[in-house]
Design an enzyme around this catalytic site. Structure first.
Site, PDB file in Angstrom:
ATOM      1  N   GLU A 157      -0.844  -5.122   9.029  1.00  0.00           N
ATOM      2  CA  GLU A 157       0.059  -4.460   9.975  1.00  0.00           C
ATOM      3  C   GLU A 157      -0.451  -4.598  11.402  1.00  0.00           C
ATOM      4  OE1 GLU A 157       0.747  -0.366   8.910  1.00  0.00           O
ATOM      5  OE2 GLU A 157       1.328  -0.881   6.870  1.00  0.00           O
ATOM      6  N   LYS A 211      -1.095  -9.234   3.487  1.00  0.00           N
ATOM      7  CA  LYS A 211      -0.255  -8.722   4.587  1.00  0.00           C
ATOM      8  C   LYS A 211      -1.068  -7.723   5.409  1.00  0.00           C
ATOM      9  CE  LYS A 211       3.486  -5.896   3.914  1.00  0.00           C
ATOM     10  NZ  LYS A 211       3.079  -4.636   4.594  1.00  0.00           N
ATOM     11  N   GLU A 214       9.841  -3.695   9.895  1.00  0.00           N
ATOM     12  CA  GLU A 214      10.170  -2.409   9.265  1.00  0.00           C
ATOM     13  C   GLU A 214      10.835  -1.471  10.271  1.00  0.00           C
ATOM     14  OE1 GLU A 214       7.134  -0.668   6.821  1.00  0.00           O
ATOM     15  OE2 GLU A 214       8.215   1.222   6.640  1.00  0.00           O
ATOM     16  N   ASP A 243       0.840  -1.209   0.000  1.00  0.00           N
ATOM     17  CA  ASP A 243       0.000   0.000   0.000  1.00  0.00           C
ATOM     18  C   ASP A 243       0.873   1.257   0.000  1.00  0.00           C
ATOM     19  OD1 ASP A 243       0.854  -0.121   2.605  1.00  0.00           O
ATOM     20  OD2 ASP A 243      -1.127   0.072   3.519  1.00  0.00           O
ATOM     21  N   SER A 244       2.192   1.064  -0.018  1.00  0.00           N
ATOM     22  CA  SER A 244       3.117   2.191  -0.238  1.00  0.00           C
ATOM     23  C   SER A 244       2.793   2.857  -1.577  1.00  0.00           C
ATOM     24  CB  SER A 244       4.573   1.712  -0.215  1.00  0.00           C
ATOM     25  OG  SER A 244       4.758   0.641  -1.119  1.00  0.00           O
ATOM     26  N   ASP A 259      -1.092  -6.167   0.192  1.00  0.00           N
ATOM     27  CA  ASP A 259      -1.371  -5.459   1.447  1.00  0.00           C
ATOM     28  C   ASP A 259      -2.866  -5.242   1.622  1.00  0.00           C
ATOM     29  OD1 ASP A 259       0.851  -4.927   2.998  1.00  0.00           O
ATOM     30  OD2 ASP A 259       1.374  -3.089   1.937  1.00  0.00           O
TER      31      ASP A 259
HETATM   32  O1  KIV Z   1       3.633  -1.043   1.526  1.00  0.00           O
HETATM   33  C1  KIV Z   1       4.768  -1.509   1.372  1.00  0.00           C
HETATM   34  O2  KIV Z   1       5.409  -1.332   0.325  1.00  0.00           O
HETATM   35  C2  KIV Z   1       5.333  -2.296   2.467  1.00  0.00           C
HETATM   36  C3  KIV Z   1       6.789  -2.626   2.405  1.00  0.00           C
HETATM   37  C4  KIV Z   1       7.583  -1.404   2.600  1.00  0.00           C
HETATM   38  C5  KIV Z   1       7.169  -3.680   3.335  1.00  0.00           C
HETATM   39  O3  KIV Z   1       4.660  -2.629   3.364  1.00  0.00           O
END
Ligand code: KIV
Length: 257
Positions: free
Chosen positions: A112, A110, A176, A42-43, A81
């Site tokens: 958090e 994924k 992270e 989600d970056s 994510d």
């Molecule tokens: O959103 C993302 O790209 C991430 C990575 C930095 C691990 O969670």
């Protein structure tokens, strides 16, 4: 051959795990030859959309980018994510994770967090949805964006959370921006692989945001090494194109019908 989650876990203490982010098909198809895991992170909210935080990323945006990535991934494990506010309860998480898995054909999701989402992760795993954990700096909820693991309480919580996530059934955990000795301690104390970003060489694998690695992102961060200066290469190519158009050198006969 398509990689399997079990083989990834077996790599722990034997071979480092390679992981990168991708948000689209063309990039994913290049990374697929080099990575164990391709993460649709989600970056993308900050990298592509210039959002102030990843909190603005929607489920639909993640699904559309993941569908594009899916077309480029043949061998690597593809993880997506779950965006902010899509896993507030086990029920909500299950509904949204099922949708992600079905629409994107990814290999896992994924999430958090630690203790607070133990039940949620466990619910997904019990429903046969492979889950990757994410501890340390959590961009969806962090306020300071400083590295973690200076204070004893913070260290104890991250270690405890890693053990809880393992118990909940995650197949690996992203760490992270955490202090080196804590990354080592966590990696030595759990059986599933840790994937570090800003978390030292002691993790079982590494992940970076692809745009950072190739220098497409003009920003620099301590935990990133730029392996290319792609902005320079793109600029040169575009400058050459513009010169040739002006001089009527492009398109030439070969490029014309
Ligand atoms: O959103 C993302 O790209 C991430 C990575 C930095 C691990 O969670």
């Amino acid at each position: 051959m398509k990689k399997k989650i079990l083989d990834l876990i077996k790599k722990k203490n034997k071979q480092k795990i390679i992981s990168l982010t991708a948000y689209s098909k063309n990039v994913a198809s290049i990374l697929d030859n080099h990575c164990d895991i391709i993460l649709v992170g989600d970056s993308l909210g900050s990298v592509l959309y210039n959002y102030k935080s990843t909190r603005e990323v929607t489920l639909n945006t993640m699904i559309e980018h993941s569908k594009s990535v899916r077309m480029g991934v043949k061998k690597s494990l593809m993880v997506v994510d779950m965006p902010y506010n899509t896993y507030r309860t086990p029920k909500e998480a299950l509904k949204n994770a099922k949708q992600i898995m079905k629409k994107t054909k990814c290999d896992g999701v994924k999430l958090e967090g630690g203790k607070k989402i133990y039940k949620t992760i466990n619910t997904l795993v019990k429903n046969k949805i492979p889950v990757m954990g994410h501890l340390g700096l959590l961009p969806q909820s962090d306020k300071t964006f400083k590295f973690k693991g200076k204070k004893k309480l913070e260290r104890d919580n991250i270690l405890r959370d890693s053990q809880l996530l393992e118990k909940a059934g995650v197949f690996s955990i992203v760490l992270e921006c955490i202090e080196t000795s804590l990354a080592k301690l966590v990696s030595q104390n759990i059986k599933v692989p840790t994937i570090g970003i800003g978390a030292s060489k002691y993790c079982d694998g590494q992940i970076l945001v692809f745009d950072d690695l190739i220098g497409l992102n003009p920003m620099s961060y301590k935990f990133v090494k730029k392996y290319a200066n792609i902005r320079k290469d793109i600029s040169k190519a575009v400058s050459n194109y513009s010169k040739e158009v002006r001089r009527i050198k492009f398109p030439n006969k070969k490029n014309s019908f």
